[in-house]
Motif scaffolding. Structure first.
Motif, PDB file in Angstrom:
ATOM      1  N   ALA A  16       5.616  52.422 -12.440  1.00 28.76           N
ATOM      2  CA  ALA A  16       5.585  52.732 -11.010  1.00 28.76           C
ATOM      3  C   ALA A  16       6.944  53.169 -10.488  1.00 28.76           C
ATOM      4  CB  ALA A  16       5.081  51.526 -10.222  1.00 28.76           C
ATOM      5  N   GLU A  17       8.014  52.599 -11.021  1.00 23.96           N
ATOM      6  CA  GLU A  17       9.345  52.902 -10.504  1.00 23.96           C
ATOM      7  C   GLU A  17      10.063  53.985 -11.317  1.00 23.96           C
ATOM      8  OE1 GLU A  17       9.773  49.553 -13.493  1.00 23.96           O
ATOM      9  OE2 GLU A  17       8.382  50.177 -11.912  1.00 23.96           O
ATOM     10  N   ASP A  18       9.404  54.570 -12.300  1.00 20.07           N
ATOM     11  CA  ASP A  18      10.056  55.541 -13.177  1.00 20.07           C
ATOM     12  C   ASP A  18       9.832  56.971 -12.693  1.00 20.07           C
ATOM     13  OD1 ASP A  18      11.002  53.561 -14.792  1.00 20.07           O
ATOM     14  OD2 ASP A  18       9.423  53.749 -16.300  1.00 20.07           O
ATOM     15  N   PHE A  19      10.769  57.838 -13.015  1.00 17.46           N
ATOM     16  CA  PHE A  19      10.663  59.265 -12.735  1.00 17.46           C
ATOM     17  C   PHE A  19      11.663  60.008 -13.601  1.00 17.46           C
ATOM     18  CE2 PHE A  19      13.543  57.377  -9.617  1.00 17.46           C
ATOM     19  CZ  PHE A  19      14.694  58.127  -9.804  1.00 17.46           C
ATOM     20  N   VAL A  20      11.550  61.341 -13.600  1.00 21.58           N
ATOM     21  CA  VAL A  20      12.440  62.192 -14.388  1.00 21.58           C
ATOM     22  C   VAL A  20      12.909  63.335 -13.492  1.00 21.58           C
ATOM     23  CG1 VAL A  20      12.711  63.619 -16.449  1.00 21.58           C
ATOM     24  CG2 VAL A  20      11.130  61.669 -16.479  1.00 21.58           C
ATOM     25  N   THR A  21      14.208  63.391 -13.205  1.00 22.30           N
ATOM     26  CA  THR A  21      14.736  64.563 -12.516  1.00 22.30           C
ATOM     27  C   THR A  21      14.852  65.688 -13.537  1.00 22.30           C
ATOM     28  OG1 THR A  21      17.081  64.085 -12.927  1.00 22.30           O
ATOM     29  CG2 THR A  21      16.057  63.046 -10.995  1.00 22.30           C
ATOM     30  N   ALA A  22      14.582  66.918 -13.098  1.00 22.95           N
ATOM     31  CA  ALA A  22      14.540  68.014 -14.067  1.00 22.95           C
ATOM     32  C   ALA A  22      14.795  69.345 -13.394  1.00 22.95           C
ATOM     33  CB  ALA A  22      13.185  68.046 -14.775  1.00 22.95           C
ATOM     34  N   VAL A  69      16.422  60.767 -17.351  1.00 27.68           N
ATOM     35  CA  VAL A  69      15.482  59.651 -17.321  1.00 27.68           C
ATOM     36  C   VAL A  69      16.238  58.394 -16.953  1.00 27.68           C
ATOM     37  CG1 VAL A  69      13.912  58.239 -18.715  1.00 27.68           C
ATOM     38  CG2 VAL A  69      13.998  60.714 -19.041  1.00 27.68           C
ATOM     39  N   ARG A  70      15.637  57.568 -16.135  1.00 29.54           N
ATOM     40  CA  ARG A  70      16.310  56.341 -15.715  1.00 29.54           C
ATOM     41  C   ARG A  70      16.469  55.392 -16.902  1.00 29.54           C
ATOM     42  NH1 ARG A  70      14.693  51.346 -14.092  1.00 29.54           N
ATOM     43  NH2 ARG A  70      12.511  51.927 -14.407  1.00 29.54           N
ATOM     44  N   GLY A  71      17.686  54.814 -17.031  1.00 28.56           N
ATOM     45  CA  GLY A  71      17.920  53.738 -17.995  1.00 28.56           C
ATOM     46  C   GLY A  71      18.401  54.221 -19.352  1.00 28.56           C
ATOM     47  N   HIS A  72      18.653  53.239 -20.255  1.00 32.62           N
ATOM     48  CA  HIS A  72      19.160  53.496 -21.603  1.00 32.62           C
ATOM     49  C   HIS A  72      18.328  52.771 -22.661  1.00 32.62           C
ATOM     50  CE1 HIS A  72      22.606  54.022 -18.888  1.00 32.62           C
ATOM     51  NE2 HIS A  72      23.077  54.884 -19.772  1.00 32.62           N
ATOM     52  N   ASP A  73      17.206  52.168 -22.278  1.00 36.23           N
ATOM     53  CA  ASP A  73      16.482  51.315 -23.209  1.00 36.23           C
ATOM     54  C   ASP A  73      15.418  52.118 -23.949  1.00 36.23           C
ATOM     55  OD1 ASP A  73      14.689  51.811 -21.211  1.00 36.23           O
ATOM     56  OD2 ASP A  73      14.628  49.736 -20.450  1.00 36.23           O
ATOM     57  N   LEU A 111       4.395  75.291 -14.344  1.00 40.37           N
ATOM     58  CA  LEU A 111       4.817  74.486 -15.500  1.00 40.37           C
ATOM     59  C   LEU A 111       5.314  73.115 -15.042  1.00 40.37           C
ATOM     60  CD1 LEU A 111       5.536  74.023 -18.457  1.00 40.37           C
ATOM     61  CD2 LEU A 111       7.661  75.311 -18.082  1.00 40.37           C
ATOM     62  N   ALA A 112       6.125  73.077 -13.974  1.00 40.46           N
ATOM     63  CA  ALA A 112       6.596  71.793 -13.451  1.00 40.46           C
ATOM     64  C   ALA A 112       5.440  70.924 -12.992  1.00 40.46           C
ATOM     65  CB  ALA A 112       7.573  72.029 -12.294  1.00 40.46           C
ATOM     66  N   THR A 113       4.454  71.527 -12.325  1.00 38.84           N
ATOM     67  CA  THR A 113       3.285  70.770 -11.861  1.00 38.84           C
ATOM     68  C   THR A 113       2.487  70.221 -13.041  1.00 38.84           C
ATOM     69  OG1 THR A 113       3.158  72.152  -9.874  1.00 38.84           O
ATOM     70  CG2 THR A 113       1.197  70.895 -10.471  1.00 38.84           C
ATOM     71  N   ALA A 114       2.340  71.037 -14.085  1.00 40.97           N
ATOM     72  CA  ALA A 114       1.594  70.591 -15.262  1.00 40.97           C
ATOM     73  C   ALA A 114       2.335  69.478 -15.992  1.00 40.97           C
ATOM     74  CB  ALA A 114       1.354  71.774 -16.194  1.00 40.97           C
ATOM     75  N   MET A 115       3.641  69.581 -16.084  1.00 43.36           N
ATOM     76  CA  MET A 115       4.411  68.509 -16.724  1.00 43.36           C
ATOM     77  C   MET A 115       4.309  67.223 -15.922  1.00 43.36           C
ATOM     78  SD  MET A 115       7.864  70.494 -18.049  1.00 43.36           S
ATOM     79  CE  MET A 115       8.601  68.937 -18.557  1.00 43.36           C
ATOM     80  N   ASP A 116       4.343  67.315 -14.603  1.00 42.02           N
ATOM     81  CA  ASP A 116       4.193  66.128 -13.763  1.00 42.02           C
ATOM     82  C   ASP A 116       2.845  65.464 -14.015  1.00 42.02           C
ATOM     83  OD1 ASP A 116       4.915  64.455 -11.253  1.00 42.02           O
ATOM     84  OD2 ASP A 116       2.967  65.330 -10.756  1.00 42.02           O
ATOM     85  N   ALA A 117       1.785  66.258 -14.094  1.00 47.85           N
ATOM     86  CA  ALA A 117       0.457  65.694 -14.344  1.00 47.85           C
ATOM     87  C   ALA A 117       0.380  65.041 -15.719  1.00 47.85           C
ATOM     88  CB  ALA A 117      -0.598  66.795 -14.214  1.00 47.85           C
ATOM     89  N   ARG A 118       1.077  65.625 -16.688  1.00 44.89           N
ATOM     90  CA  ARG A 118       1.074  65.044 -18.037  1.00 44.89           C
ATOM     91  C   ARG A 118       1.867  63.734 -18.078  1.00 44.89           C
ATOM     92  NH1 ARG A 118       1.602  67.059 -23.474  1.00 44.89           N
ATOM     93  NH2 ARG A 118       0.238  68.779 -22.866  1.00 44.89           N
ATOM     94  N   LEU A 119       2.998  63.675 -17.373  1.00 44.15           N
ATOM     95  CA  LEU A 119       3.897  62.527 -17.485  1.00 44.15           C
ATOM     96  C   LEU A 119       3.480  61.346 -16.611  1.00 44.15           C
ATOM     97  CD1 LEU A 119       7.373  64.320 -17.494  1.00 44.15           C
ATOM     98  CD2 LEU A 119       6.303  63.127 -19.404  1.00 44.15           C
ATOM     99  N   THR A 120       2.929  61.615 -15.431  1.00 43.28           N
ATOM    100  CA  THR A 120       2.684  60.544 -14.459  1.00 43.28           C
ATOM    101  C   THR A 120       1.912  59.366 -15.032  1.00 43.28           C
ATOM    102  OG1 THR A 120       2.817  62.090 -12.604  1.00 43.28           O
ATOM    103  CG2 THR A 120       1.664  60.017 -12.218  1.00 43.28           C
ATOM    104  N   LEU A 165       9.880  64.722 -11.345  1.00 39.01           N
ATOM    105  CA  LEU A 165       8.633  64.596 -12.078  1.00 39.01           C
ATOM    106  C   LEU A 165       8.199  63.128 -12.082  1.00 39.01           C
ATOM    107  CD1 LEU A 165       9.441  66.858 -15.175  1.00 39.01           C
ATOM    108  CD2 LEU A 165       8.275  67.514 -13.059  1.00 39.01           C
ATOM    109  N   GLY A 166       6.930  62.918 -11.929  1.00 38.26           N
ATOM    110  CA  GLY A 166       6.404  61.560 -11.792  1.00 38.26           C
ATOM    111  C   GLY A 166       6.152  61.184 -10.356  1.00 38.26           C
ATOM    112  N   LEU A 167       6.677  61.977  -9.412  1.00 40.11           N
ATOM    113  CA  LEU A 167       6.489  61.732  -7.978  1.00 40.11           C
ATOM    114  C   LEU A 167       5.762  62.899  -7.324  1.00 40.11           C
ATOM    115  CD1 LEU A 167       9.983  60.191  -7.106  1.00 40.11           C
ATOM    116  CD2 LEU A 167       7.871  59.018  -7.737  1.00 40.11           C
ATOM    117  N   HIS A 168       5.024  63.644  -8.108  1.00 41.63           N
ATOM    118  CA  HIS A 168       4.144  64.723  -7.650  1.00 41.63           C
ATOM    119  C   HIS A 168       4.885  65.803  -6.865  1.00 41.63           C
ATOM    120  CE1 HIS A 168       1.102  61.988  -9.033  1.00 41.63           C
ATOM    121  NE2 HIS A 168       1.404  61.098  -8.108  1.00 41.63           N
ATOM    122  N   PRO A 169       5.872  66.449  -7.484  1.00 43.68           N
ATOM    123  CA  PRO A 169       6.595  67.521  -6.781  1.00 43.68           C
ATOM    124  C   PRO A 169       5.734  68.772  -6.632  1.00 43.68           C
ATOM    125  CG  PRO A 169       7.270  67.447  -9.065  1.00 43.68           C
ATOM    126  CD  PRO A 169       6.348  66.268  -8.871  1.00 43.68           C
TER     127      PRO A 169
END
Length: 374
Positions: free
Chosen positions: A226-232, A181-185, A212-221, A271-275
């Motif tokens: 706007a600028e956040d995402f999660v590599t996974a 996840v981007r950042g440390h805050d 599962l990846a598609t479902a997690m993306d839909a849950r997280l988005t 995730l968050g960018l509709h993979p």
């Protein structure tokens, strides 16, 4: 000139003093020095200048110690006024009033920043406890898969890191998640909790790993900015193989007879960018170890800017007898390579099949686009 000299002396000496001990002594020293200048100087600056002592104190001390410095400054002002024979003059009264008001304001500011510091400390403790509850070091064996995982935060004293991992035993096999996840805050903590929560909820209900990846993306988005995402990376262990879906994350490493990256057929966004990731299947043989990691490992650079030689070193590190020792060895190798503390968080998850069973010929297909590699 005298005030400038005092300022330079304060900046130098406060950096060497211990807060709470040297601070009051230094602030009182400034007040005493200014009093001496007021009494002996040919061009007397006036006792109002003694407010510098409480002002300096409030920047470093709590309200009680700042009040003590302010009281001492008032006493020194009275002593200086008596020594100069001006204690009954209107000018002295005005300067003494300025000193009194300035001291009171300094005490108020000290009380405010002390309260802010206490609130920040409480928030930091809560954040740290929250992350410890969400992301704990693990060493477990689930259905013939031994998993050892841990993370290290790059920022000294940081309460929240940006890496995450989790493993669950589902009807579809042992499934693992590792992400970044981007950042440390605190936003990173919220996103970390949301990502792990989505994985735990959906991993038991979704047969296909790509689904599962598609479902997690839909849950997280909806929860991401706007600028956040999660590599996974999502992994699923089955008899004789591991199935992997990669959403913008560094490829895992398989170490056995050979050391190689288990790379996706096509890159997919995080995730968050509709993979729309495709699933890949890789053989597992006896003695294989799989290393899942975040980019703090693969992008750790030495003084010349060279990345950590992952494929060259990981085989030696993973040859350790226990997974825990292997991860310790890998962290030590990274520290030796960089020659300094890491500049990015590093999460590692090492998986080792304790028994490998040949895949069944009629096994359920994980995805229509899946492929098997050696």
């Amino acid at each position: 000139m005298a005030l400038r000299a005092v300022g330079r002396w304060w900046r130098k000496t406060t950096t060497r003093s211990r807060r709470g001990r040297g601070g009051p002594v230094l602030a009182l020293g400034v007040s005493v020095l200014l009093t001496v200048l007021s009494v002996l100087g040919s061009r007397q600056p006036g006792v109002a200048v003694l407010v510098i002592g409480p002002v300096l104190a409030c920047a470093r001390l709590d309200a009680r110690r700042t009040a003590a410095v302010a009281a001492a400054a008032l006493s020194l002002a009275l002593g200086a006024g008596a020594a100069n024979g001006v204690i009954t003059t209107p000018g002295f009264g005005i300067e003494f009033l300025v000193l009194l008001v300035g001291g009171a304001l300094a005490v108020r500011d000290a009380a405010r920043h002390t309260a802010d510091a206490a609130a920040l400390a409480r928030a930091t403790d809560v954040a740290q406890a929250s992350q410890d509850a969400i992301l704990r070091p693990m060493s477990v064996e689930l259905d013939g898969i031994e998993v050892c995982a841990r993370n290290r935060c790059a920022v000294p004293g940081a309460s929240v890191c940006g890496d995450l991992y989790d493993v669950v035993h589902t009807p579809y096999g042992v499934r693992l998640l590792i992400g970044d996840v981007r950042g440390h805050d605190l936003d990173a903590l919220r996103t970390t909790a949301a990502t792990i929560g989505a994985f735990k909820d959906l991993a038991y209900l979704t047969p296909g790993l790509a689904d599962l990846a598609t479902a997690m993306d839909a849950r997280l988005t909806p929860e991401l900015k706007a600028e956040d995402f999660v590599t996974a990376v999502l992994a699923e262990f089955a008899p004789g193989e591991v199935r992997i879906v990669n959403c913008g994350h560094p490829a895992p490493v398989r170490a056995g007879k050979q050391v190689r990256l288990l790379e996706p057929m096509e890159p997919a966004p995080p995730l968050g960018l509709h993979p729309k990731p495709r699933l890949c299947r890789f053989y597992l043989t006896s003695g294989d170890r799989l290393l899942f990691y975040t980019d703090g490992l693969s992008e750790a650079r030495d003084a010349d800017g060279a990345d950590f030689p992952l494929l060259e070193r990981v085989g030696d590190a993973l040859a350790a007898l226990s997974p825990s020792d292997a991860l310790d060895t890998l962290y030590a190798m990274v520290a030796t390579h960089t020659g300094r503390a890491p500049t990015d968080d590093i999460a590692l998850a090492l998986c080792r099949p304790t028994s490998v069973i040949a895949p069944a010929t009629a096994a359920r297909p994980s995805a229509p686009a899946a492929r098997r590699e050696s």
